[in-house]
Structures are given as C-alpha cells and as structure tokens.
Write a protein that holds these residues in place. Structure first.
Motif, PDB file in Angstrom:
ATOM      1  N   GLU A   1      -1.947 -17.388   2.774  1.00  0.00           N
ATOM      2  CA  GLU A   1      -3.402 -17.556   2.782  1.00  0.00           C
ATOM      3  C   GLU A   1      -4.140 -16.375   2.160  1.00  0.00           C
ATOM      4  O   GLU A   1      -5.326 -16.468   1.850  1.00  0.00           O
ATOM      5  CB  GLU A   1      -3.925 -17.829   4.198  1.00  0.00           C
ATOM      6  N   HIS A   2      -3.452 -15.269   1.970  1.00  0.00           N
ATOM      7  CA  HIS A   2      -4.065 -14.086   1.357  1.00  0.00           C
ATOM      8  C   HIS A   2      -3.504 -13.811  -0.036  1.00  0.00           C
ATOM      9  O   HIS A   2      -3.755 -12.755  -0.615  1.00  0.00           O
ATOM     10  CB  HIS A   2      -3.856 -12.856   2.244  1.00  0.00           C
ATOM     11  N   ARG A   3      -2.751 -14.751  -0.549  1.00  0.00           N
ATOM     12  CA  ARG A   3      -2.043 -14.564  -1.819  1.00  0.00           C
ATOM     13  C   ARG A   3      -2.958 -14.143  -2.965  1.00  0.00           C
ATOM     14  O   ARG A   3      -2.694 -13.172  -3.652  1.00  0.00           O
ATOM     15  CB  ARG A   3      -1.295 -15.851  -2.184  1.00  0.00           C
ATOM     16  N   GLN A   4      -4.054 -14.873  -3.190  1.00  0.00           N
ATOM     17  CA  GLN A   4      -4.927 -14.575  -4.329  1.00  0.00           C
ATOM     18  C   GLN A   4      -5.552 -13.189  -4.216  1.00  0.00           C
ATOM     19  O   GLN A   4      -5.617 -12.447  -5.199  1.00  0.00           O
ATOM     20  CB  GLN A   4      -6.019 -15.642  -4.481  1.00  0.00           C
ATOM     21  N   GLU A   5      -6.004 -12.832  -3.038  1.00  0.00           N
ATOM     22  CA  GLU A   5      -6.577 -11.503  -2.852  1.00  0.00           C
ATOM     23  C   GLU A   5      -5.524 -10.420  -3.070  1.00  0.00           C
ATOM     24  O   GLU A   5      -5.794  -9.392  -3.706  1.00  0.00           O
ATOM     25  CB  GLU A   5      -7.182 -11.374  -1.453  1.00  0.00           C
ATOM     26  N   MET A   6      -4.313 -10.664  -2.571  1.00  0.00           N
ATOM     27  CA  MET A   6      -3.231  -9.706  -2.769  1.00  0.00           C
ATOM     28  C   MET A   6      -2.898  -9.551  -4.254  1.00  0.00           C
ATOM     29  O   MET A   6      -2.625  -8.441  -4.717  1.00  0.00           O
ATOM     30  CB  MET A   6      -1.981 -10.113  -1.991  1.00  0.00           C
ATOM     31  N   ILE A   7      -2.920 -10.649  -4.989  1.00  0.00           N
ATOM     32  CA  ILE A   7      -2.645 -10.574  -6.428  1.00  0.00           C
ATOM     33  C   ILE A   7      -3.634  -9.625  -7.087  1.00  0.00           C
ATOM     34  O   ILE A   7      -3.255  -8.694  -7.788  1.00  0.00           O
ATOM     35  CB  ILE A   7      -2.720 -11.965  -7.095  1.00  0.00           C
ATOM     36  N   GLN A   8      -4.920  -9.854  -6.861  1.00  0.00           N
ATOM     37  CA  GLN A   8      -5.950  -9.041  -7.500  1.00  0.00           C
ATOM     38  C   GLN A   8      -5.870  -7.575  -7.082  1.00  0.00           C
ATOM     39  O   GLN A   8      -5.933  -6.680  -7.925  1.00  0.00           O
ATOM     40  CB  GLN A   8      -7.340  -9.603  -7.190  1.00  0.00           C
ATOM     41  N   GLU A   9      -5.740  -7.334  -5.801  1.00  0.00           N
ATOM     42  CA  GLU A   9      -5.706  -5.955  -5.306  1.00  0.00           C
ATOM     43  C   GLU A   9      -4.441  -5.233  -5.756  1.00  0.00           C
ATOM     44  O   GLU A   9      -4.480  -4.038  -6.065  1.00  0.00           O
ATOM     45  CB  GLU A   9      -5.826  -5.929  -3.780  1.00  0.00           C
ATOM     46  N   THR A  10      -3.320  -5.927  -5.806  1.00  0.00           N
ATOM     47  CA  THR A  10      -2.069  -5.314  -6.229  1.00  0.00           C
ATOM     48  C   THR A  10      -2.119  -4.960  -7.707  1.00  0.00           C
ATOM     49  O   THR A  10      -1.696  -3.867  -8.106  1.00  0.00           O
ATOM     50  CB  THR A  10      -0.877  -6.240  -5.922  1.00  0.00           C
ATOM     51  N   ILE A  11      -2.629  -5.854  -8.516  1.00  0.00           N
ATOM     52  CA  ILE A  11      -2.764  -5.571  -9.949  1.00  0.00           C
ATOM     53  C   ILE A  11      -3.611  -4.311 -10.142  1.00  0.00           C
ATOM     54  O   ILE A  11      -3.255  -3.417 -10.910  1.00  0.00           O
ATOM     55  CB  ILE A  11      -3.380  -6.776 -10.694  1.00  0.00           C
ATOM     56  N   GLU A  12      -4.712  -4.242  -9.433  1.00  0.00           N
ATOM     57  CA  GLU A  12      -5.594  -3.080  -9.562  1.00  0.00           C
ATOM     58  C   GLU A  12      -4.898  -1.803  -9.099  1.00  0.00           C
ATOM     59  O   GLU A  12      -4.945  -0.769  -9.776  1.00  0.00           O
ATOM     60  CB  GLU A  12      -6.879  -3.305  -8.760  1.00  0.00           C
ATOM     61  N   SER A  13      -4.218  -1.862  -7.966  1.00  0.00           N
ATOM     62  CA  SER A  13      -3.544  -0.683  -7.425  1.00  0.00           C
ATOM     63  C   SER A  13      -2.447  -0.186  -8.358  1.00  0.00           C
ATOM     64  O   SER A  13      -2.309   1.023  -8.591  1.00  0.00           O
ATOM     65  CB  SER A  13      -2.965  -1.005  -6.046  1.00  0.00           C
ATOM     66  N   ILE A  14      -1.676  -1.089  -8.915  1.00  0.00           N
ATOM     67  CA  ILE A  14      -0.615  -0.689  -9.834  1.00  0.00           C
ATOM     68  C   ILE A  14      -1.196  -0.066 -11.087  1.00  0.00           C
ATOM     69  O   ILE A  14      -0.709   0.961 -11.572  1.00  0.00           O
ATOM     70  CB  ILE A  14       0.274  -1.900 -10.189  1.00  0.00           C
ATOM     71  N   GLY A  15      -2.236  -0.665 -11.610  1.00  0.00           N
ATOM     72  CA  GLY A  15      -2.877  -0.098 -12.790  1.00  0.00           C
ATOM     73  C   GLY A  15      -3.352   1.309 -12.550  1.00  0.00           C
ATOM     74  O   GLY A  15      -3.182   2.202 -13.393  1.00  0.00           O
ATOM     75  N   VAL A  16      -3.924   1.555 -11.383  1.00  0.00           N
ATOM     76  CA  VAL A  16      -4.404   2.893 -11.047  1.00  0.00           C
ATOM     77  C   VAL A  16      -3.223   3.846 -10.864  1.00  0.00           C
ATOM     78  O   VAL A  16      -3.255   4.988 -11.334  1.00  0.00           O
ATOM     79  CB  VAL A  16      -5.306   2.850  -9.788  1.00  0.00           C
ATOM     80  N   ALA A  17      -2.161   3.393 -10.208  1.00  0.00           N
ATOM     81  CA  ALA A  17      -0.994   4.264  -9.988  1.00  0.00           C
ATOM     82  C   ALA A  17      -0.430   4.780 -11.302  1.00  0.00           C
ATOM     83  O   ALA A  17      -0.022   5.939 -11.399  1.00  0.00           O
ATOM     84  CB  ALA A  17       0.078   3.513  -9.204  1.00  0.00           C
TER      85      ALA A  17
ATOM     86  N   ASP B   1      -7.109   3.180   0.184  1.00  0.00           N
ATOM     87  CA  ASP B   1      -7.958   1.986   0.220  1.00  0.00           C
ATOM     88  C   ASP B   1      -7.139   0.698   0.160  1.00  0.00           C
ATOM     89  O   ASP B   1      -7.581  -0.344   0.638  1.00  0.00           O
ATOM     90  CB  ASP B   1      -8.961   1.992  -0.936  1.00  0.00           C
ATOM     91  N   TYR B   2      -5.963   0.761  -0.439  1.00  0.00           N
ATOM     92  CA  TYR B   2      -5.108  -0.424  -0.591  1.00  0.00           C
ATOM     93  C   TYR B   2      -4.288  -0.703   0.684  1.00  0.00           C
ATOM     94  O   TYR B   2      -4.067  -1.854   1.036  1.00  0.00           O
ATOM     95  CB  TYR B   2      -4.177  -0.213  -1.788  1.00  0.00           C
ATOM     96  N   VAL B   3      -3.853   0.324   1.379  1.00  0.00           N
ATOM     97  CA  VAL B   3      -2.941   0.169   2.517  1.00  0.00           C
ATOM     98  C   VAL B   3      -3.484  -0.755   3.619  1.00  0.00           C
ATOM     99  O   VAL B   3      -2.743  -1.611   4.110  1.00  0.00           O
ATOM    100  CB  VAL B   3      -2.518   1.544   3.073  1.00  0.00           C
ATOM    101  N   PRO B   4      -4.730  -0.662   4.046  1.00  0.00           N
ATOM    102  CA  PRO B   4      -5.198  -1.578   5.101  1.00  0.00           C
ATOM    103  C   PRO B   4      -5.069  -3.054   4.719  1.00  0.00           C
ATOM    104  O   PRO B   4      -4.781  -3.900   5.565  1.00  0.00           O
ATOM    105  CB  PRO B   4      -6.669  -1.191   5.299  1.00  0.00           C
ATOM    106  N   LEU B   5      -5.251  -3.348   3.458  1.00  0.00           N
ATOM    107  CA  LEU B   5      -5.090  -4.718   2.991  1.00  0.00           C
ATOM    108  C   LEU B   5      -3.643  -5.181   3.171  1.00  0.00           C
ATOM    109  O   LEU B   5      -3.388  -6.298   3.620  1.00  0.00           O
ATOM    110  CB  LEU B   5      -5.501  -4.817   1.515  1.00  0.00           C
TER     111      LEU B   5
END
Length: 188
Positions: free
Chosen positions: A87-103, A146-150
């Motif tokens: 149920e959180h798949r789409q949000e996880m996709i977006q947030e993960t893409i952003e986090s990886i890009g920043v890393a 900021d990513y970890v709580p998600l």
C-alpha cells in the motif's frame, strides 16, 4: 542528473513495482497483512533475486561494470534490506529514487548496487564508501535522516549493517551482504 542517478532511480522503481511478502499468499486489500519478524522475512528463499542495478559509481568502469582499480585501504561496505508494504509502494518508489540520487552526490561514495526478490518482497542495496567518516557522514546527514522514518513506517521490516572491506580488488556480493546481516542479527 547523472547516469548513475538515473539508472538507480529506474532500477529502484522496478524493484518496488511487484512486491509481495515472502510466501505471497496474503492480499493486503483483505485486511491487515500478517505480522512477520525480520528473522522470518530474511529467511525467505530469494532464489529469484535479480541484481537489477549492477554496480555503478566513481570506482566502477562503466564499460565493464568492474572495478577501475583497487579500492582504497580502509574502505567500508554498507548493506540494507527492506520489505516494503504494497500500500506504500508508490511513495516508496519516489522517496527511494530521490534518496539514492542524493546519496550519489555525497563525498566518499565509491559504488553501489541494488537488487530485489519479487518472491520475498525484498529490496537490497550494497554501497562502498571510501572510509568510515564518509559512510557515517551520509548516514547521519539530514537527507538520510529524513528518509529513515518513511522506511520504518512503510515496510514490514528492514535492517542494515556495515563492515570494513578487505578485498581491494573484488566487489562484495549480495550473498556476502546476507551473511553479514545474518551475523549482525544473531548478535542482537
């Protein structure tokens, strides 16, 4: 946006598209999914594991996907595995893409690779850092915090560990990452 960031984003989007919990017999639309411990989640047979984002980063030859040269003495390896809730798949996709890009913009990151098991609903990462200070710098950064709580609220479970690399001319494998996670879990 760099090729590594684009590739990571596309791969992680793929990673979360068809996630089911290990066993695949629960439908989240039919009520609360079964509760599973990290030990149960981690014990799932990832025989379908797909390394869908091979190694990329400054230490990797983009033509061969292999190391450009020896890794620096004192380098660190970090690995993470998580089991996202559908149920959180789409949000996880977006947030993960952003986090990886920043890393990939942080000083000291040398390489990273990502993969997943649809059967087990797991997504895995391995990253190589030039030293402990670089790895800790990313882990303690506002971007990462900021990513970890998600991750905590949008997954069935997740775990991470790190270790000092000793093989200067060989990349770590996901099997080795699993072994390190198993050992870290056993110490808890």
């Amino acid at each position: 946006m760099s090729v590594a960031r684009i590739t990571a984003g596309v791969s992680l989007a793929t990673l979360f598209l068809s996630i089911n919990a290990c066993g695949g017999d629960s439908d989240p639309s039919e009520g609360e999914p079964p509760k599973r411990s990290v030990e149960e989640l981690a014990s799932c047979d990832e025989s379908d594991f797909l390394n869908d984002m091979p190694w990329s980063g400054t230490a990797i030859d983009p033509e061969t996907g292999e190391l450009k040269g020896p890794l620096p003495a004192g380098y660190m390896i970090a690995t993470t595995v998580g089991w996202p809730m559908p149920e959180h798949r789409q949000e996880m996709i977006q947030e993960t893409i952003e986090s990886i890009g920043v890393a990939f913009t942080y000083p000291g990151i040398l390489a990273a690779s990502f993969g997943n098991s649809v059967r087990c609903g797991s997504g895995r990462s391995i990253s190589i850092w030039s030293d402990s200070a670089s790895m800790v710098g990313w882990a303690s950064s506002k971007d990462h915090r900021d990513y970890v709580p998600l991750v905590v609220t949008h997954t069935y479970g997740w775990e991470t560990t790190h270790w000092a690399g000793t093989e200067l001319e060989r990349l770590p494998t996901f099997d080795e990452a699993r072994e390190h996670l198993d050992a870290a879990r056993a110490k808890q």
